[in-house]
Write a protein that holds these residues in place. Structure first.
Motif, short mmCIF file in Angstrom:
data_model
loop_
_atom_site.label_atom_id
_atom_site.label_comp_id
_atom_site.label_asym_id
_atom_site.label_seq_id
_atom_site.Cartn_x
_atom_site.Cartn_y
_atom_site.Cartn_z
N ARG A 128 -5.64 1.02 -2.83
CA ARG A 128 -6.83 1.16 -2.00
C ARG A 128 -7.46 -0.22 -1.72
O ARG A 128 -7.91 -0.51 -0.60
N GLU A 129 -7.53 -1.08 -2.74
CA GLU A 129 -8.11 -2.42 -2.57
C GLU A 129 -7.30 -3.24 -1.57
O GLU A 129 -7.87 -3.92 -0.71
N GLU A 168 4.51 8.27 -0.58
CA GLU A 168 3.45 9.28 -0.64
C GLU A 168 2.72 9.35 0.69
O GLU A 168 2.31 10.42 1.13
N GLY A 169 2.56 8.20 1.34
CA GLY A 169 1.86 8.15 2.62
C GLY A 169 0.96 6.93 2.71
O GLY A 169 0.54 6.37 1.69
N HIS A 170 0.72 6.48 3.96
CA HIS A 170 -0.13 5.33 4.25
C HIS A 170 0.38 4.04 3.60
O HIS A 170 -0.39 3.14 3.30
N GLY A 171 1.68 4.00 3.30
CA GLY A 171 2.29 2.80 2.74
C GLY A 171 2.39 2.80 1.23
O GLY A 171 3.01 1.91 0.64
N LEU A 228 -8.27 -4.62 2.48
CA LEU A 228 -8.09 -5.98 2.98
C LEU A 228 -7.26 -6.00 4.25
O LEU A 228 -7.60 -6.70 5.22
N VAL A 229 -6.19 -5.25 4.25
CA VAL A 229 -5.34 -5.18 5.44
C VAL A 229 -6.13 -4.65 6.63
O VAL A 229 -6.00 -5.12 7.76
N GLY A 230 -7.00 -3.67 6.36
CA GLY A 230 -7.84 -3.13 7.43
C GLY A 230 -8.76 -4.17 8.04
O GLY A 230 -9.15 -4.06 9.20
N LYS A 231 -9.10 -5.21 7.27
CA LYS A 231 -9.95 -6.30 7.76
C LYS A 231 -9.14 -7.46 8.32
O LYS A 231 -9.70 -8.50 8.68
#
Length: 409
Positions: A69-70, A22-25, A74-77
């Motif tokens: 999303r959750e 779908e997108g963004h993984g 976490l990956v973003g951090k």
């Protein structure tokens, strides 16, 4: 493409496995068996990862999106959502035993050896037996009073010493944020018997003669080492603890060099202190018997005489018949040798006062006492006054010899 339930339900089992993104993984994995699994494909620290979010329709599209999303947050951090969760360990309580251990190490590094030894002795004898396993944060003012009160009832001087060392330890803890307050602050207000006594005591000429002759008498109190050390404090004006810790290596001819680590004020000045030894001082020191590295060895010979041994000899009241260590016995004697209360440190103050009466300038007295020069003078005046030390300590020794040779009044 945007996933919808209608789209997901329309997917038929393929001949071989494939993935739809779908997108963004956020991905759907479809197997030939017809099993459809939501996944999150991401890269962290240069490594590709795949996280299963659940099988459709057991896990709804909305639930899968929420898990995605959750995980993405976490990956973003920089946190791997598949890493084992870190269970916070409960910190072990910081006990008085822990504080004592840290403070002992501190005093060994930053205090004179004699001060460090007395600190260790006091904490081991009085503080640890009472509070070893208690939390530092639980020690209150009431506890401090309960610790000091019984000691003060027997020996106020000892209680005062315990209070000072415990108070210094808690100040150390405050400075390092190991404690929130000091339970020993202003403790004498609650235990009046440990209030500081006057420190202005000097011995008169008659008292000096009396003490000198008493310590040279046949049945003098104390051991030969304690007697000689006490008199050397009077002759040299040095601190009792620095005298009792004297080693033979520190003596070179008529000069005694006290290394920085044995000096009470070494926190302020990392400098050795030179003391002139008059003929009188050298006679008190005597010849090296070569059985100890210390001029005034303690009972074990491998450690020096303890500074408090001098105080004990002065303040102790003897009933008589007690061995002195040299084959003799003491006579009955009141505490302080029958004189108004005095301490070994008062001999140092007495010598400073007598030097002033002889005409010695205050600056030279400070140099003899090893007091730090104040202000700008302390920074720019590096004169050690060895010549003047020799002159005035020689004058004092001659004056003292003349004084003690006179009849005691």
């Amino acid at each position: 493409m945007k996933f919808t339930d209608r789209f997901l339900q329309s997917i038929k089992p393929p001949e071989k496995e494939y993935c739809i993104r779908e997108g963004h993984g956020f991905t759907l994995r479809v197997l030939p068996s017809g099993v459809k699994t939501f996944q999150y494909i991401y890269t962290l620290n240069g490594k590709r990862h795949r996280l299963n979010l659940g099988q459709y329709p057991k896990v709804s599209l909305a639930e899968a999106r929420e898990k995605f999303r959750e995980a993405a947050l976490l990956v973003g951090k920089g946190v791997n959502p598949q890493a084992e969760p870190v269970v916070a360990k409960e910190e072990a309580p910081f006990t008085v035993a822990d504080l004592v251990e840290q403070y002992k190490k501190f005093t060994e590094q930053h205090r004179a050896a004699s001060t460090s030894r007395e600190t260790v002795r006091t904490l081991d004898k009085y503080v640890l037996p009472a509070w070893s396993h208690r939390r530092v944060s639980d020690i209150r003012r009431r506890d401090a009073i309960d610790l000091i009160d019984p000691i003060a009832a027997e020996t106020p001087g000892q209680a005062r010493g315990v209070m000072k060392i415990a108070r210094a330890m808690f100040n150390f803890a405050l400075e390092r944020e190991l404690a929130d307050f000091n339970p020993f602050t202003r403790l004498p207000a609650a235990v009046p018997s440990i209030k500081p006594v006057s420190t202005s005591r000097t011995l008169s000429d008659a008292e000096i003669k009396f003490v000198w002759k008493l310590l040279h008498s046949a049945n003098a109190p104390g051991t030969p080492e304690t007697r000689r050390a006490l008199l050397l404090v009077l002759v040299t004006a040095q601190r009792p603890g620095e005298v009792t810790g004297m080693t033979w290596d520190e003596i070179d001819g008529n000069w005694w060099t006290i290394p920085p680590e044995r000096i009470k004020t070494r926190n302020h000045r990392q400098e050795a202190h030179r003391v002139f030894l008059s003929p009188l001082a050298l006679r008190l020191i005597g010849e090296n018997p070569n059985y100890s590295s210390y001029v005034f060895p303690g009972p074990s010979l491998v450690a020096p005489l303890q500074r408090h041994a001098l105080s004990h000899m002065v303040c102790d009241e003897r009933d008589g018949g007690r061995p002195t260590g040299d084959g003799k016995k003491t006579e009955e004697m009141k505490e302080y040798f029958g004189l108004p209360r005095w301490t070994p440190h008062d001999l140092r103050r007495t010598t400073a006062t007598k030097l002033s009466e002889l005409g010695c300038p205050d600056e030279i007295i400070d140099a003899i006492l090893n007091h730090a020069k104040q202000g700008v003078i302390g920074v720019y005046n590096r004169n050690k006054y060895d010549k003047e030390k020799k002159e005035w300590l020689t004058k004092w020794a001659r004056h003292l010899e003349k004084l003690v040779s006179e009849k005691v009044s």
